[in-house]
Design a protein around this motif. Sequence first.
Motif, PDB file in Angstrom:
ATOM      1  N   ARG A   1       6.447  10.918  13.690  1.00  0.00           N
ATOM      2  CA  ARG A   1       5.527  10.079  12.722  1.00  0.00           C
ATOM      3  C   ARG A   1       4.793  11.091  11.707  1.00  0.00           C
ATOM      4  O   ARG A   1       4.506  10.994  10.726  1.00  0.00           O
ATOM      5  CB  ARG A   1       4.448   9.296  13.617  1.00  0.00           C
ATOM      6  CG  ARG A   1       3.224   8.630  12.555  1.00  0.00           C
ATOM      7  CD  ARG A   1       3.787   7.854  11.537  1.00  0.00           C
ATOM      8  NE  ARG A   1       2.769   7.335  10.491  1.00  0.00           N
ATOM      9  CZ  ARG A   1       2.227   7.958   9.202  1.00  0.00           C
ATOM     10  NH1 ARG A   1       2.716   8.908   9.282  1.00  0.00           N
ATOM     11  NH2 ARG A   1       1.393   7.162   8.513  1.00  0.00           N
TER      12      ARG A   1
ATOM     13  N   THR B   1      -1.820   3.271  14.384  1.00  0.00           N
ATOM     14  CA  THR B   1      -0.452   3.954  14.341  1.00  0.00           C
ATOM     15  C   THR B   1      -0.605   5.586  13.846  1.00  0.00           C
ATOM     16  O   THR B   1      -1.850   5.587  13.193  1.00  0.00           O
ATOM     17  CB  THR B   1       0.563   3.620  13.680  1.00  0.00           C
ATOM     18  OG1 THR B   1       0.088   3.217  12.152  1.00  0.00           O
ATOM     19  CG2 THR B   1       1.055   2.079  14.144  1.00  0.00           C
TER      20      THR B   1
ATOM     21  N   ASP C   1      -4.337   8.571   6.576  1.00  0.00           N
ATOM     22  CA  ASP C   1      -4.082   8.608   5.154  1.00  0.00           C
ATOM     23  C   ASP C   1      -4.949  10.196   4.641  1.00  0.00           C
ATOM     24  O   ASP C   1      -5.037  10.858   5.544  1.00  0.00           O
ATOM     25  CB  ASP C   1      -4.767   7.489   4.343  1.00  0.00           C
ATOM     26  CG  ASP C   1      -4.135   7.745   2.773  1.00  0.00           C
ATOM     27  OD1 ASP C   1      -2.965   7.308   2.511  1.00  0.00           O
ATOM     28  OD2 ASP C   1      -5.199   7.926   1.874  1.00  0.00           O
TER      29      ASP C   1
ATOM     30  N   GLY D   1      -2.254   0.114   6.965  1.00  0.00           N
ATOM     31  CA  GLY D   1      -2.427   0.772   6.077  1.00  0.00           C
ATOM     32  C   GLY D   1      -3.475   2.091   6.556  1.00  0.00           C
ATOM     33  O   GLY D   1      -4.280   1.625   7.569  1.00  0.00           O
TER      34      GLY D   1
ATOM     35  N   LYS E   1      -6.147  -1.244   3.318  1.00  0.00           N
ATOM     36  CA  LYS E   1      -6.537   0.281   3.299  1.00  0.00           C
ATOM     37  C   LYS E   1      -7.776   0.347   3.605  1.00  0.00           C
ATOM     38  O   LYS E   1      -8.868  -0.508   3.522  1.00  0.00           O
ATOM     39  CB  LYS E   1      -6.260   0.939   1.742  1.00  0.00           C
ATOM     40  CG  LYS E   1      -6.014   2.399   1.821  1.00  0.00           C
ATOM     41  CD  LYS E   1      -4.454   2.889   2.121  1.00  0.00           C
ATOM     42  CE  LYS E   1      -4.151   4.150   1.885  1.00  0.00           C
ATOM     43  NZ  LYS E   1      -2.911   4.237   1.825  1.00  0.00           N
TER      44      LYS E   1
ATOM     45  N   VAL F   1       4.717   4.630   6.646  1.00  0.00           N
ATOM     46  CA  VAL F   1       4.550   3.255   7.371  1.00  0.00           C
ATOM     47  C   VAL F   1       5.779   2.853   8.058  1.00  0.00           C
ATOM     48  O   VAL F   1       5.743   2.044   8.901  1.00  0.00           O
ATOM     49  CB  VAL F   1       4.097   2.325   6.270  1.00  0.00           C
ATOM     50  CG1 VAL F   1       5.108   1.794   5.277  1.00  0.00           C
ATOM     51  CG2 VAL F   1       3.304   1.133   6.887  1.00  0.00           C
TER      52      VAL F   1
ATOM     53  N   SER G   1       5.392   4.271  11.252  1.00  0.00           N
ATOM     54  CA  SER G   1       4.257   3.437  11.919  1.00  0.00           C
ATOM     55  C   SER G   1       4.594   2.272  12.665  1.00  0.00           C
ATOM     56  O   SER G   1       4.289   1.918  13.666  1.00  0.00           O
ATOM     57  CB  SER G   1       3.059   3.299  11.075  1.00  0.00           C
ATOM     58  OG  SER G   1       2.292   4.164  10.779  1.00  0.00           O
TER      59      SER G   1
ATOM     60  N   ASN H   1       0.047   8.075  -3.737  1.00  0.00           N
ATOM     61  CA  ASN H   1      -0.150   6.824  -4.126  1.00  0.00           C
ATOM     62  C   ASN H   1      -0.699   6.843  -5.418  1.00  0.00           C
ATOM     63  O   ASN H   1      -1.909   7.606  -5.527  1.00  0.00           O
ATOM     64  CB  ASN H   1      -0.950   6.136  -3.095  1.00  0.00           C
ATOM     65  CG  ASN H   1      -0.319   5.503  -1.760  1.00  0.00           C
ATOM     66  OD1 ASN H   1       0.673   5.157  -1.809  1.00  0.00           O
ATOM     67  ND2 ASN H   1      -0.940   5.943  -0.769  1.00  0.00           N
TER      68      ASN H   1
END
Length: 429
Positions: A198, A186, A158, A83, A118, A359, A362, A330
């Motif tokens: 990515r 990642t 993020d 995450g 996260k 993800v 990732s 999110n």
Amino acid sequence: MMKSSVKMPQPPTPAHICPMDRTCSYLQQAGSELNVDPGILAVLEKPRKVVTVSIPVKLDTGEVEVLAGHRVQHCDVLGPYKGGTRYHPSVTLQEVSSLAMLMTWKCALLGIPYGGAKGGIAIDPNQYSVGELERITRRYTSELIKDIGPAVDIPAPDMGTSAREMAWMMDTYSMNVGHSVPGIVTGKPLSVGGSKGRQQATGRGVMIVVREALAQEGKPLAGASVVVQGFGNVGGAAALLLHEAGAKVLAVSNLSGGVFAENGLDVPALYKHVVQNRGHMGNFPGGELITNEELLTLPCDVLIPAALENQITEDNALQIQAQMVAEAANGPVTLVADQMLHSRGITVLPDILANAGGVVVSYLEWVQGQSYVFWDEERVNQEMEGLMVRAYHRVYETAQQRGIPLRLAAYTLGVGRVAQALGDRGLYP
Ligand SMILES: NC(=O)C1=CN([C@@H]2O[C@H](COP(=O)(O)OP(=O)(O)OC[C@H]3O[C@@H](n4cnc5c(N)ncnc54)[C@H](OP(=O)(O)O)[C@@H]3O)[C@@H](O)[C@H]2O)C=CC1
Ligand SMILES: O=C(O)CCC(=O)C(=O)O
């Protein structure tokens, strides 16, 4: 630059919008849909590990500021914790815990062998110099050194972080263990083992899921009207790719406000304008200024909140005029607002599906790194598209078969996989 050693105040989360309550409520709904044993649900309700570290950082002024950094590891039943790392003033342990749980369901839904985690630090990265951000990131990584690892917990970008921070994290981890460990993060730069595709992956995944959902309703993406809140990594890429695919992007926004054009924005031109104007949308010749509040209630086929949590609440859910809401961010829709949108017949493409492209790539980056073979961008995009399309159709079919909304269907698939694995592994309490 920040001059004092006092931490920035965090905007409080309104009592009726507790992110962990929302995520747990969806978990409980999925559990009762699947008749999951309450013991298993009790395990899944709690993060497995919560780490809060103190990050002393020397500012450019010579003063010292002490920040708090979090990493929450929700569940690793399916594989290493995975995450992003968020730098934003609104970061709290509650928020990070809820986001970690979302990662568990997202990875399980997509069928990728990861658990959920996260991390975050409550800072506004725009208030710090590059040097200060590097020191913060390196110290945060050092403090977490025993809790992360390529087979343990793999951070990624993020909100407020990017490939740059991932390179610092990778370098700090590698220095600590004495050899290069590209697989520790990642979303890193290509020069240190990142994957092609990515950077745009989350936005591309949003475009794919929107395209599939519109097709299900007999509408082509080309010509569909779209509104995007947020013009960063996710919102910016989604707007560009949707524009490229022929959708009419009516409006986009960032912290500086929004721009609207009835016949569609020239998104590449706006992108250039925003870069040249240090993030400001104002004075863009191809559109008129609107506020973020106005943007959310524009009539359109698809509204894409791609910024913060809790943007669609009980206060504005009745004013939403979109036919479909694709949760690129999110948790942009509160629990109550979700029910309101559902009862108004507005389709909501849930975050754990709509923003999973990030993800997924990732994971593809990790796979490439493990095999020391790197793919061209076309292959990365194709693999990601296959996983996203299959996940969308599984969610849609589950929703149809069970007569439930797409969100509950997505949770049912994600929670079901984790609960099954938990039982099979004998981790049942
Ligand atoms: N990065 C990733 O791979 C993934 C991200 N996500 C989620 O997507 C969301 C966005 O993340 P990401 O794009 O990476 O973050 P970024 O930091 O790259 O971009 C965030 C964008 O939101 C804008 N923004 C912030 N606050 C507001 C506001 N109040 N009103 C309007 N716009 C606002 C920012 O404006 P400004 O540019 O002016 O600062 C910026 O354009 C988050 O919820 C994140 O968790 C989900 C999956 C993966
Ligand atoms: O790419 C990743 O590992 C995580 C992305 C992320 O944080 C998210 O999907 O919310």
